[in-house]
Design an enzyme around this catalytic site. Structure first.
Site, short mmCIF file in Angstrom:
data_model
loop_
_atom_site.label_atom_id
_atom_site.label_comp_id
_atom_site.label_asym_id
_atom_site.label_seq_id
_atom_site.Cartn_x
_atom_site.Cartn_y
_atom_site.Cartn_z
CB THR A 199 3.26 -10.12 5.76
OG1 THR A 199 2.34 -9.19 5.18
CG2 THR A 199 2.93 -10.30 7.22
NE ARG B 51 -3.77 0.64 0.32
CZ ARG B 51 -5.06 0.66 0.63
NH1 ARG B 51 -5.77 -0.46 0.60
NH2 ARG B 51 -5.66 1.78 0.94
C1 26M Z 1 -9.75 1.36 10.44
C2 26M Z 1 -10.86 2.16 10.64
C3 26M Z 1 -11.64 2.56 9.56
C4 26M Z 1 -11.32 2.11 8.29
C5 26M Z 1 -10.22 1.31 8.09
C6 26M Z 1 -9.43 0.94 9.17
C7 26M Z 1 -8.23 0.10 8.95
C8 26M Z 1 -8.24 -0.94 8.05
C9 26M Z 1 -7.10 -1.71 7.85
C10 26M Z 1 -7.08 0.37 9.65
C11 26M Z 1 -5.94 -0.40 9.46
C12 26M Z 1 -5.96 -1.44 8.55
O1 26M Z 1 -4.86 -2.22 8.30
C13 26M Z 1 -3.65 -1.89 8.89
C14 26M Z 1 -2.60 -2.86 8.44
O2 26M Z 1 -2.73 -3.51 7.42
N1 26M Z 1 -1.54 -2.98 9.23
C15 26M Z 1 -0.46 -3.86 8.86
O3 26M Z 1 -0.67 -5.12 9.48
C16 26M Z 1 0.27 -6.07 9.04
C17 26M Z 1 -0.09 -7.40 9.66
O4 26M Z 1 0.21 -7.40 11.02
C18 26M Z 1 1.68 -5.63 9.39
O5 26M Z 1 2.57 -6.55 8.82
C19 26M Z 1 1.97 -4.23 8.85
O6 26M Z 1 3.21 -3.78 9.33
C20 26M Z 1 0.87 -3.28 9.30
O7 26M Z 1 1.05 -2.00 8.71
#
Ligand code: 26M
Length: 822
Positions: free
Chosen positions: A662, A555
């Protein structure tokens, strides 16, 4: 001989072929002359589904009969990717089916291409959930994934004039052969309204929630097959529908359109996945989605418990619930409500069960990404839950007062309600208080959580904190996506590494074997050729498979620093322009990734990549040395093509910002070398592969904090580094924007005046490190040696290892073997 296998379960090539042709005729209603590729895909999908169902039903029957302890993985996102190929791998019939399909004059790869992937997630967090389901099934752990069946998943990305354009993802357009609706298990979910406190017929004090809206949740189940086991677990996703009767009054009073409108509003709840992967927006519909799937799931679990004639007091013995970030954290208050209001349990019993049920995984270190909801909005949707949270908070703050007397600032820091300005419910605090375990997703991330983001909670509950380093499934990201490498590895060490990735270490013995090295290189080369063909088809750009494939795919986010990669590209370009005969190891820079639709800077970086690509790819001065490619619509399908073809994996986030990553693991597993910072799981990857096999650059997290604290001034770097200045000036000058000096000004200015993510501070270190990469690549024997060792040492990063750790240290669940008798 002469014996006819059951057409729906038989696995022999001839039976599979018969089933396929039957489905083409009876399900798709086609004969071969009229069949489209999609018809063929569907015919095969249904043939494979039949073979899953037997395992699925057996699994459910055995879990029910044994009352097995079960993991419930609560996640707002499951980024599954296409099912067909993965199911063929896990059933261990990929080769047979490929052959049978070929005998009918068809190509399995082309059929697999037809599947619209279920993109029910944004990125890392959603894909992690999918890898964990694969490992849970492979390890034979009774488990359920619970989430939302979004009608529209993550948008499809188009590129127009270099800009990202979002197209709705209509993944259900041609039907979904992998799911089965279970309307008989529908549940009702209340929303809005107010609470009534009253005394019941027996003189007991009770609370009733009087909602002003009600929606029905319909579960849709997808089987999740383990690899080479009979286990088929369930992913249960909820769709929102309007209840049949709730608006009966509206119909009676003649407000037909009003009633239909209500129906539309209800069905909006599961309509679309929010495409931002931070929590910046605070929209009521998002909170409604979260509460909707959590309430459906907890009610479903109570139904299962009661169906097995277990008392509610055993809820936490039957189920371990994992909260995938705070998105499902409202579950803490909802389980309390269900136990107390609906099932008349005492507060203390309910609280003890709740805390023993939940565990919480944190995925972020960015404080601005921690979820919080304005109290007013929260109370208007969930009035009863707000009361419960207030009560929880009173009791919790009493506990804090006992442990840390006379410390008011600590109380306000830890409160479930942020009262520093407008009042907010803090979801991470609710998750911490309501869970018995809290984990980060890489060693460094967990340490930083304890020191910083959740410091007060670590002081309060040190025993709750654990690390669970992320992992990825080698089935999808090696066996399915890189068949040639899988075959080579298996020819040397057998095939047990597929379920026991640590065994890849045996490849180390071959790391310097010339013949093995050559085979290893040939496979990488062939994979690069395939990606080159894809690039030519989709971008019209011809790239050289002998150049370094230097790939950044994830992303778009400022902290992930795609822009730093661009500064390297522009620097190389400047060097060639200034000195046309300079020796540069030829490189193809490949980018992929989506930006949140409202994230201006991220979208502008995509535009800049495409603008730089346009200039560089056309410039005869750099021909044969530099190419830049932006691959549109990075998703699971495309990722499966990208990892096997990568030489260099870009993992260049500002230290202290990426929780784990990941993609870094998937690249290395496929033999890419990493250029990276000491961030997230990069730290552990480097530990495993050895410092000499990892291209490290940049400040450490600690150095970043120190620099920020002592006043970071990016302009100093600009002023003192001629190449950096030239690169930024070239962007600012309009060179890549047809003379337009305004277009990229926001990007240049943000670096010069803020540079929140320390690109300028890390620039020289990155450039120097990339120089080393270029030199290393010129020695192909050395490069191949490093590449083999990288793959050989990825054992730790199998999601099987992660899941085993969760099972032993958090969930306390054991495998249940599924037999296929009867
Ligand atoms: C929250 C509220 C409203 C709308 C969307 C969200 C939201 C959706 C997805 C917030 C965060 C989201 O994803 C965060 C994410 O993908 N974090 C990643 O997680 C991975 C798995 O643990 C890690 O490897 C990454 O470092 C981390 O950025």
């Amino acid at each position: 001989e002469g014996y006819l296998e059951d057409g729906r379960t038989g696995m022999s090539p001839s039976t599979l072929k018969r089933a396929f042709l039957n489905n083409l005729f009876y399900v798709q209603g086609k004969f071969k002359a009229l069949a489209t590729p999609n018809d063929y895909y569907m015919a095969l999908a249904y043939a494979i589904r039949d073979r899953l169902l037997q395992r699925w039903i057996n699994t459910a029957a055995i879990y029910t009969a044994q009352g097995s302890r079960t993991v419930a993985y609560f996640s707002a996102e499951f980024l599954m990717g296409p099912h067909l190929g993965n199911n063929l791998i896990n059933l261990d019939i990929y080769k047979d089916v490929e052959k049978g399909i070929a005998e009918m004059g068809l190509n399995l790869g082309e059929l697999l291409e037809q599947e619209e992937e279920p993109g029910l997630g944004n990125g890392g967090l959603g894909r992690l959930a999918a890898c964990y389901l694969d490992s849970l099934a492979t390890l034979e752990i009774p488990s359920l994934g619970y989430g939302i069946r979004y009608e529209f998943g993550i948008f499809d990305q188009e590129i127009e004039d270099g800009w990202q354009v979002e197209i709705t993802d209509k993944w259900l357009r041609f039907g979904n052969p992998w799911e089965i609706a279970r309307p008989e298990w529908a549940v009702e979910v209340k929303l809005g309204g107010h609470t009534d406190h009253y005394v019941d017929d027996h003189g007991r004090y009770r609370i009733r929630w009087v909602p002003d809206q009600q929606v029905t949740g319909i579960p849709y189940d997808t089987p999740i097959l383990g690899c080479q086991t009979n286990t088929a677990n369930t992913l249960r996703l909820w769709t929102a529908e309007a209840p049949e009767s709730f608006n009966f009054n509206a119909f009676n009073s003649g407000d037909y359109l009003g009633a239909v409108y209500e129906k539309v509003v209800s069905e909006n709840i599961s309509k679309v996945l929010y495409p931002n992967d931070d929590s910046s927006q605070g929209k009521k519909l998002r909170l409604t989605q979260q509460y909707f799937f959590v309430s459906c799931s907890l009610q479903d679990m109570i139904r299962i418990l009661v169906g097995q004639e277990l008392p509610l007091e055993k809820f936490h013995e039957k189920f371990a619930v994992q909260l995938n970030d705070t998105h499902p954290a409202i579950a803490v208050a909802e389980l309390m409500r269900l136990l107390i209001d609906m099932h008349h349990m005492s507060w203390d019993s309910a609280w003890s069960i709740t805390q023993r049920t939940f565990a919480y995984t944190n995925h972020t270190l960015l404080p601005e990404a921690l979820e919080r909801w304005p109290v007013e909005l929260f109370g208007s949707l969930l009035p009863r839950h707000l009361e419960i949270i207030y009560e929880l908070n009173d009791r919790f703050l009493d506990e804090v007062r006992i442990k840390f007397p006379e410390d008011d600032s600590r109380l306000s820091r830890m409160s479930l309600i942020d009262e520093s300005g407008e009042r907010y419910v803090r979801m991470a605090h609710l998750a911490c208080v309501g869970s018995h375990a809290i984990n980060g997703v890489a060693a460094l991330h967990t340490e930083l959580l304890k020191q910083d983001v959740l410091y007060d909670f670590y002081q309060m509950y040190p025993g709750k904190f654990q690390n669970k380093t992320n992992g990825v499934t080698p089935r999808r990201f090696m066996v399915l996506s890189n068949p040639a490498l899988t075959e080579l590895v298996t020819s040397k060490i057998g095939d047990t590494w597929i379920k026991n990735l640590g065994e890849l270490q045996k490849l180390e013995a071959w790391a310097d074997n010339p013949e093995f090295q050559q085979q290893w290189r040939q496979i990488k080369q062939a994979n690069k050729q395939e990606l080159a063909a894809y690039i030519q088809k989709h971008n019209g750009i011809i790239v050289d498979p002998n150049s370094i494939f230097d790939i950044l795919a994830k992303r778009f986010h400022e902290y992930k620093r795609q822009y730093l990669d661009l500064l390297h590209i522009v620097t190389l370009y400047n060097r060639i322009k200034a000195n046309p005969d300079i020796e540069i190891t030829p490189r193809t820079f490949i980018f992929g990734g989506k930006a949140a639709p409202g994230y201006f800077m991220a979208k502008l970086i995509i535009k800049l990549i495409n603008s730089v690509a346009d200039v560089i790819n056309r410039d005869p001065d750099v021909r044969g040395r530099l190419k830049v490619v932006f691959l549109k619509n990075y998703n699971v399908k495309l990722a499966q093509r990208i990892y096997p073809a990568a030489d260099l994996s870009e993992q260049i986030s500002t230290a202290g910002k990426e929780a784990s990553g990941t993609g870094n693991m998937k690249f290395a597993l496929n033999g890419a070398l990493t250029i990276g910072t000491l961030d997230g799981a990069n730290v552990e990857i480097r530990e495993e592969v050895g410092a000499e096999n990892f291209f490290l650059f940049g400040l450490t997290a600690e150095q970043v904090y120190a620099k920020r604290a002592s006043g970071y001034n990016p302009m100093e770097y600009y002023n003192s580094n001629a190449e950096l200045r030239l690169a930024l000036d070239r962007i600012a000058s309009g060179f890549f924007s047809h003379g337009d000096t305004e277009l990229f000004k926001p990007l240049v200015d943000s670096l010069l005046h803020h540079d929140q993510y320390f690109l300028l501070a890390d620039y020289q270190s990155y450039i120097d490190c990339q120089e080393q990469v270029g030199l290393a690549y010129r020695d192909q024997d050395r490069w191949t040696h490093m590449s083999i060792l990288n793959a050989a040492r990825m054992g730790k990063f199998s999601s099987d290892r992660s899941i085993q750790d969760y099972c032993r240290e958090i969930w306390k669940v054991e495998p249940v073997t599924i037999t296929l008798e009867n």
